[in-house]
Enzyme design. Sequence first.
Site, PDB file in Angstrom:
ATOM      1  CE1 TYR A   1      -4.199  -1.947   5.309  1.00  0.00           C
ATOM      2  CE2 TYR A   1      -3.185   0.126   4.651  1.00  0.00           C
ATOM      3  CZ  TYR A   1      -3.840  -1.051   4.318  1.00  0.00           C
ATOM      4  OH  TYR A   1      -4.104  -1.342   3.005  1.00  0.00           O
TER       5      TYR A   1
ATOM      6  CB  SER B   1      -0.872   0.010   1.256  1.00  0.00           C
ATOM      7  OG  SER B   1      -1.503   1.265   1.401  1.00  0.00           O
TER       8      SER B   1
END
Length: 282
Positions: A162, A149
Amino acid sequence: MPHPALVPGNVAVVTGGASGIGLACAKRFAALGLKVCIADVGGERLEAAAEALASVAPGGTADVMASATDVGDREALAALERSVAERFGGTDVLMNNAGIQPGSALFGPVENWERVLRVNLWGVIHGTQVFVPGMVAREKPGLVINTGSKQGITTPPGDPAYNVSKAGVKVFTEALQHELRNLGSAQVTAALLIPGFVFTPLAAGGRTEKPAGAWTAEQTADFMLQKLEAGDFYILCPDNDVPRELDEKRILWAAGDITDNRPPLSRWHPDYAEAFAAHLKA
Ligand code: NAD
């Protein structure tokens, strides 16, 4: 020329394949004539995804497999590897893509941190360690795609667990590519898919309509195939219409921030010296 591992008859395994980016990529692989196994948490969603896949696979249901597999469970992944080998003969393309983003706080509950790292980071480590030795042993072109990501690179504040998980996926995938290159004879390569904002259940945040700045999962899959064909390691999805100078917050997320301001490779990557020299010259 398509990527040499993405050819008819080859076998692809996609984790988190029942939804979003994973399902869109699985459909593209199936349409290219690959046999595809999607692995995800079980249930009706997985069955519905398998049906959708069979409808685009030239061989229909015979070329599609769906498995209820928790990527945080190494034994479950080992069982998956064996059942794919039994059904389709082995694996050529592995997409470690399953991910969750429930939100986190730096001093928040440890269970939350463990849950995110278990799926997003350990899922990728287990998947790679369980599948790749068999892929290398096939002595034919193979491909590992790990879904990272932008948040693993730009690490904006707000969801530290995350960010840590995705930064880990980036570093692990670079190390994997390094290892595969050093094997010399190995025809297996790795790539890091770096999506930005993609309109999927993970990122929808209660929205029912795709915001203009978001990509669709299908766009992401098409972009990935194009970049794999070009031989890219970092598959960095550009941002849609981000007014970088005007939107300070979004600058943290923008792809340009990654490509403009940093040498794109970790110093341990085999291409680092060349890329770093180019970066200094630019
Ligand atoms: P999604 O929620 O549509 O798909 C993720 C899938 O992973 C789901 O089907 C889910 O059931 C599955 N999954 C979750 N835990 C699992 C487990 N333990 N074992 C097996 N499967 C499990 O979301 P998506 O956006 O398509 O996410 C795919 C990947 O892309 C994730 O790794 C995510 O972090 C990454 N990503 C998404 C975005 C975005 O904006 N959507 C941006 C950057 C990266």
